[in-house]
Design an enzyme around this catalytic site. Structure first.
Site, PDB file in Angstrom:
ATOM      1  N   GLU A 241       0.892  -1.128  -0.080  1.00 31.80           N
ATOM      2  CA  GLU A 241      -0.114  -0.029   0.190  1.00 31.80           C
ATOM      3  C   GLU A 241       0.980   1.315  -0.158  1.00 31.80           C
ATOM      4  OE1 GLU A 241      -3.391   0.246   2.313  1.00 31.80           O
ATOM      5  OE2 GLU A 241      -4.160  -1.847   1.818  1.00 31.80           O
ATOM      6  N   GLU A 242       1.982   1.136   0.812  1.00 33.10           N
ATOM      7  CA  GLU A 242       3.010   2.256   0.642  1.00 33.10           C
ATOM      8  C   GLU A 242       3.526   2.657  -0.824  1.00 33.10           C
ATOM      9  OE1 GLU A 242       6.091   2.242   3.590  1.00 33.10           O
ATOM     10  OE2 GLU A 242       7.293   3.695   2.523  1.00 33.10           O
ATOM     11  N   ARG A 243       3.758   1.767  -1.409  1.00 32.27           N
ATOM     12  CA  ARG A 243       4.281   1.845  -2.891  1.00 32.27           C
ATOM     13  C   ARG A 243       3.058   2.035  -3.755  1.00 32.27           C
ATOM     14  NH1 ARG A 243       8.508  -3.247  -1.513  1.00 32.27           N
ATOM     15  NH2 ARG A 243       9.640  -1.916  -0.050  1.00 32.27           N
ATOM     16  N   ALA A 246       2.851   5.873  -3.091  1.00 42.84           N
ATOM     17  CA  ALA A 246       3.816   6.544  -3.604  1.00 42.84           C
ATOM     18  C   ALA A 246       3.542   6.901  -4.996  1.00 42.84           C
ATOM     19  CB  ALA A 246       5.217   5.907  -3.581  1.00 42.84           C
TER      20      ALA A 246
END
Ligand SMILES: Cc1cc2nc3c(=O)[nH]c(=O)nc-3n(C[C@H](O)[C@H](O)[C@H](O)COP(=O)(O)OP(=O)(O)OC[C@H]3O[C@@H](n4cnc5c(N)ncnc54)[C@H](O)[C@@H]3O)c2cc1C
Length: 399
Positions: A241-243, A246
């Site tokens: 989810e972070e990527r 981003a």
């Protein structure tokens, strides 16, 4: 296109909030080297924007990840990278594992106030000796009765100066590095937690980044997210989810950097015509716009597959790699066309150039993304299976 009328309505309301509550303050916050996270998060929390895909029972909207993506895209309208990054830490980096695997009690204590914006969260994965190599973190949580006692520390912690709690990856046993770790919620006012001064950074200047130290920090074992020993796996899921965040949160800012450059080069003249009227310039901008649309399509495809429950490790890593690369390429090209003005701090493109450099480093550097992609392609040495000899190799082998 993954958006319907409801997604567009969500984007419009986010756009209004950014225009009235965030952008008018960006210059002052950047100059001060800090922004009031609690104040800003409470405003987002009032509209449940910090919990779009989080469970309704804890104050979220319970919508699928396409809605979160629609909202992430609008964060690109913020005229700096710091605030979107801080918001992303809260909604997409420090809380996905808690929302998915945390006990009801833990979600009540840490997730609900993070969705309403009452609490500021931070994520503690990186350490002084372990950034890219997450498996080698040294922070240790030793069991003592019903508690864990934590020693060690975390490095490069975004939101760290203002955070009320940290989602931290710690070693809870010895043994295989992928099975020895757990994610725990650490209140930042617990005895034994201390923080460094804010770091002085190239960009993201309104975002607070600190080092955090743990000296015999005692927390109840019930603060562990999910099963003991599953922290590394949960963190790898959380990184997806972070990527995706981003990549999706950069799409509008890439568009805006191009629009700003088009507006500037259209009115700026050299050799009796506008800078934009040089074919070299407008062809380059057209090529970069094509790259942005390609990235947008990749992000939408990854999100569609994510929503349908498929594994998107490769696609999310490709999107993260591409956004880091494209941010650098586009920021550099656009700054160039601003000439001397591009080098001035007062010109938004110079902040864009500084802020976006982080995208190739944070949340897994480009080389780590390439490692994941090549492993999943089966071409990295660790993933390579013996292949049948090619015709040329067979011809070289004596009969
Ligand atoms: C402003 C900022 C905010 C951050 N916020 C957070 C946060 O909130 N929480 C958190 O946990 N972390 C955070 N980070 C840390 C960030 O995720 C790490 O910096 C990143 O993962 C890289 O780790 P490192 O800095 O230790 O680089 P290293 O691991 O020392 O690597 C240095 C470089 O070596 C290269 N490299 C590394 N491994 C390989 C390889 N296998 N093959 C080829 N090349 C390689 C890469 O180019 C890499 O950039 C933040 C960092 C910054 C700068």
């Amino acid at each position: 296109m993954i958006y319907g009328p409801d997604h567009l309505e969500l984007q419009a309301s986010m756009s209004r909030l950014i225009a009235t509550e965030i952008n008018p303050h960006v210059e002052a916050w950047e100059a001060a080297g800090a922004f009031p996270a609690h104040e800003v998060f409470r405003k987002l929390g009032k509209q449940s924007l910090l919990g779009i895909n989080k469970p309704v029972e804890y104050g979220g909207l319970g919508l699928d990840y396409t809605y979160a993506t629609a909202y992430h895209e609008m964060l690109g309208e913020v005229r700096c990278g710091s605030i979107p990054m801080a918001i992303g830490v809260q909604s997409d980096m420090a809380t996905p594992a808690l929302a998915k695997h945390g006990s009801d009690e833990l979600r009540e204590e840490f997730l609900r106030p993070s969705i309403t914006g009452e609490s500021v969260a931070c994520l503690g994965v990186s350490e002084t000796g372990a950034g890219s190599d997450v498996a080698s973190i040294q922070t240790r949580a030793r069991k003592d009765g019903d508690d864990y006692v934590i020693d060690g520390g975390k490095m490069w912690t975004t939101n760290g100066a203002q955070a009320d709690w940290m989602c931290a990856l710690v070693n809870t046993s010895d043994g295989a590095p992928h099975r020895s770790k757990s994610l725990v919620c650490i209140p930042m006012d617990a005895k034994g937690v201390s923080r460094s001064q804010k770091f002085d950074k190239l960009g993201m200047r309104a975002s607070d980044t600190v080092q955090v130290f743990f000296d015999g920090v005692r927390i109840p074992q019930r603060n562990r997210i999910g099963e003991e020993g599953m922290g590394f796996i949960y963190q790898m899921e959380q990184f997806q989810e972070e990527r995706l965040f981003a990549a999706s949160s950069s799409l509008r800012s890439l568009d805006i950097a191009l629009d700003d450059t088009i507006a500037y080069t259209r009115q700026r003249e050299a050799f009796g015509k506008s800078i934009l009227d040089n074919q070299y310039v407008h062809f380059r901008l057209a090529e970069l716009k094509t790259e942005v649309e390609l990235l947008r399509s990749l992000v939408y495809r990854a999100v569609e597959e994510y929503v349908s429950g498929r594994d998107v490790l490769t696609l999310a890593s490709m999107a993260k790699l591409k956004v880091g690369r494209l941010n650098r390429e586009l920021a550099d090209a656009c700054l160039q066309y601003f000439g001397g003005m591009g080098y001035m701090n007062e010109t938004p493109i110079s902040r864009y150039y500084r802020d976006t450099r982080l995208a190739s480093i944070g949340g897994g550097a480009d080389e780590i993304m390439l490692g994941i992609i090549s492993k999943n392609m089966g071409i990295a040495p660790s993933a390579r299976k013996p292949q049948p000899a090619t015709t040329i190799e067979r011809a070289k082998t004596p009969a």
